[in-house]
Design an enzyme around this catalytic site. Structure first.
Site, PDB file in Angstrom:
ATOM      1  N   CYS A   1      -3.135   1.582   6.712  1.00 21.45           N
ATOM      2  CA  CYS A   1      -3.330   0.829   7.967  1.00 21.45           C
ATOM      3  C   CYS A   1      -4.023   1.669   9.026  1.00 21.45           C
ATOM      4  O   CYS A   1      -4.796   1.143   9.824  1.00 21.45           O
ATOM      5  CB  CYS A   1      -2.003   0.317   8.478  1.00 21.45           C
ATOM      6  SG  CYS A   1      -0.771   1.610   8.602  1.00 21.45           S
TER       7      CYS A   1
ATOM      8  N   ASN B   1       0.813  -1.234   0.000  1.00 26.51           N
ATOM      9  CA  ASN B   1       0.000   0.000   0.000  1.00 26.51           C
ATOM     10  C   ASN B   1       0.838   1.272   0.000  1.00 26.51           C
ATOM     11  O   ASN B   1       0.405   2.303  -0.501  1.00 26.51           O
ATOM     12  CB  ASN B   1      -1.008  -0.002   1.160  1.00 26.51           C
ATOM     13  CG  ASN B   1      -0.358  -0.118   2.516  1.00 26.51           C
ATOM     14  OD1 ASN B   1       0.719  -0.677   2.644  1.00 26.51           O
ATOM     15  ND2 ASN B   1      -1.000   0.406   3.526  1.00 26.51           N
TER      16      ASN B   1
ATOM     17  N   GLU C   1       4.393  -4.496  12.414  1.00 21.38           N
ATOM     18  CA  GLU C   1       3.555  -3.302  12.210  1.00 21.38           C
ATOM     19  C   GLU C   1       2.340  -3.786  11.423  1.00 21.38           C
ATOM     20  O   GLU C   1       2.427  -3.993  10.215  1.00 21.38           O
ATOM     21  CB  GLU C   1       4.319  -2.240  11.400  1.00 21.38           C
ATOM     22  CG  GLU C   1       5.583  -1.718  12.065  1.00 21.38           C
ATOM     23  CD  GLU C   1       5.304  -0.698  13.157  1.00 21.38           C
ATOM     24  OE1 GLU C   1       4.143  -0.260  13.297  1.00 21.38           O
ATOM     25  OE2 GLU C   1       6.255  -0.353  13.876  1.00 21.38           O
TER      26      GLU C   1
ATOM     27  N   GLU D   1       8.223   2.512  14.372  1.00 16.90           N
ATOM     28  CA  GLU D   1       9.027   3.006  13.255  1.00 16.90           C
ATOM     29  C   GLU D   1       8.988   4.527  13.330  1.00 16.90           C
ATOM     30  O   GLU D   1       8.048   5.099  13.879  1.00 16.90           O
ATOM     31  CB  GLU D   1       8.449   2.521  11.926  1.00 16.90           C
ATOM     32  CG  GLU D   1       8.564   1.012  11.813  1.00 16.90           C
ATOM     33  CD  GLU D   1       8.272   0.464  10.433  1.00 16.90           C
ATOM     34  OE1 GLU D   1       7.287   0.887   9.813  1.00 16.90           O
ATOM     35  OE2 GLU D   1       9.041  -0.407   9.984  1.00 16.90           O
TER      36      GLU D   1
END
Ligand code: NAD
Length: 480
Positions: free
Chosen positions: A285, A153, A251, A459
């Site tokens: 997300c 994505n 993640e 991150e």
């Protein structure tokens, strides 16, 4: 502009011929074939892990300042090449070109921040408690070669987060981008290599995902695994990592709630919610999904949302008029149709969209549903597409309880003009990132990560580096 000839970067070479066969990469806007992707078989995967072992031995010797200089050059190249990279990204992933361009330049900012921050990976000196000790130091060292797996994505941003932090910390990398979007990652890898990253320190493989992950994670050279993708695959990789006690940062997905309070700015909350929901066709997300709107606004707000969603211009990402591109691949269309169909069968009401657009390519209409039953799959499973659900609430306490009633905890949002309510929401919502009157929770200088099944670790931000380091306690005594 042409789509590049696809290749894997293994052991310092770009390979177009590999032992794992090949697969086509499609343009989701028209289903045409853009190119053929060579797939790594077992020998290439082993070679990539061995190469990363050699690359680590070389790269870790550089000082943080030297690594910064190389990585800074890579970000300059990314900015110089941004238009070309964005073009490839849009061709293979589908998002509007302007979104792709922002993704490339933001990715450069993320890498630069990480490289800067690596100069400040401080340790600690601790006063000794007993005689005979000259110094007690806590130091941070790079964890070792990293296997990084990313979703399709954000085909530049996701590899950039992992490669940038890993290299900044002194680690080497084997990256496996999604097989649907390898061209963007190839362009990114070229920027690092052209900037002076040793060829062995950065390998890029694609292949049969389950084979790639099981081989790389079990390989003795690999010390750390970082994964961005679905909860289901994240759990699987976590089990594999546990077998070798490998460091692991997952993640994973989200199911973000949005609470529109009684005192929210009606027009602002509506306008920004529609833009945020349909960005990248909802394939984000931290995309807002479940809207809980105070009953005072509910009727007008949901009608306004559906009207704006229904008016979005769908089209190929390369067309400047396009506001929402296609979904990234055919499987996403099937998922959308199933989730919407099940919800309607169980009593949900469709306010707009709900079906595949009547044109070539993987286009799905911007969709809004209300009265979605709580037990329905859509109410509990990440759609990862252009679907929003809206329901009313009377008391804030109930809206917060509904927002938190989810196995996910990645992004969460709220609209209020009251300072006390804003602080209450920030305090009580169970999520790794909370945006109040703002959807931009992904910022290079801020840690990005999930709670609950959305993952752990971070991150970006100063915290983004820590997962690529190990702590070491060093005691230096005085011979007596
Ligand atoms: P996915 O888990 O199916 O795939 C993600 C990546 O993992 C791809 O590269 C895929 O090839 C690979 N993969 C699939 N099976 C694998 C296996 N057995 N072993 C190793 N790799 C494997 O997810 P997807 O549907 O492609 O991506 C969307 C998901 O990613 C969504 O759930 C989304 O929320 C999540 N996501 C999370 C973040 C975040 O930062 N938290 C960011 C973007 C996307």
């Amino acid at each position: 502009m042409k789509y590049p000839i696809l290749a894997l970067h293994i052991g310092g070479q770009w390979l177009t011929q590999t032992s794992g066969g090949e697969r086509p990469v499609l343009n989701p806007a028209d289903e045409s074939t853009l190119g053929m992707l060579p797939l790594a078989g077992e020998p290439e995967l082993r070679a990539a892990a061995e190469s990363a072992r050699r690359g680590f031995a070389q790269w870790r010797k550089l000082s943080a300042l030297e690594r910064f200089t190389v990585l800074r050059r890579a970000t300059d190249l990314m900015r110089e090449r941004a238009a070309d990279i964005a073009h490839v990204l849009t061709l293979e992933q589908g998002k509007p070109l302007a979104e792709a361009l922002r993704e490339v330049t933001l990715s450069a900012d993320i890498i630069e921040f990480q490289a800067e921050e690596a100069k400040r990976l401080y340790g600690r000196t601790v006063p000794p408690r007993v005689a005979g000790i000259l110094s007690q130091t806590v130091m941070r060292q790079p964890v070792g070669p990293v296997a990084a797996f990313t979703a399709w994505n954000f085909p530049v941003n996701l590899p950039a987060r992992k490669i940038g932090s890993a290299l900044a910390a002194g680690c080497s990398v084997v990256v496996k981008p999604a097989e649907e979007t390898p061209g963007s990652c190839m362009a990114l890898v070229r920027c690092f290599l052209d900037a002076g990253v040793p060829p062995d320190a950065l390998n890029m493989v694609c292949g049969e995902p389950a084979q790639v992950s099981s081989l790389l994670i079990a390989h003795p050279a690999i010390a750390k695994v970082s994964f961005t993708g679905s909860v289901a695959v994240g759990k699987l990789l976590g089990e594999m990592c546990a077998r070798g006690v490998k460091r692991y940062t997952p993640e994973l997905g989200g199911h973000a709630p949005v609470i529109v309070c009684e005192d929210a700015d009606f027009d602002f909350s509506l306008k920004t919610s529609v833009v945020a929901k349909y960005r990248n066709a909802g394939q984000v997300c931290a995309s807002p999904i479940r809207f809980y709107v105070h009953r005072k606004h509910y009727e007008a707000w949901s009608a306004g949302f559906a009207k704006a969603a229904g008016a979005l211009r769908l089209g190929p990402g390369l067309d400047a008029q396009t506001q929402m591109g296609p979904l990234a691949h055919a499987r996403r269309i099937d998922d959308m149709e199933t989730l919407v169909g099940e919800a309607i069968d169980q009593g949900a009401r469709l306010l707009c969209g709900g079906k595949r657009a009547a044109r070539p390519g993987y286009f799905f209409e911007a969709t809004v549903l209300t009265d979605v039953p709580p037990a329905c799959r859509l109410a509990n499973t990440e759609p990862f597409g252009p679907i929003a659900t809206i329901e009313p609430f009377d008391e804030l306490v109930n809206a917060i309880a509904k927002a938190n009633d989810s196995p996910y905890g990645l992004g969460a949002y709220a609209f209020t003009r009251d300072l006390v309510t804003a602080h209450r929401l920030a305090e009580e919502i169970e999520a790794g990132m909370v945006g109040i009157n703002h959807f931009g929770v992904s910022q290079p200088e801020m840690p990005f990560g999930g709670w609950k099944e959305s993952g752990h670790g971070h991150e970006m931000g100063a915290e983004g580096l820590l997962g690529y380091t190990e702590l070491k306690t060093v005691i230096v005594g005085v011979p007596r």
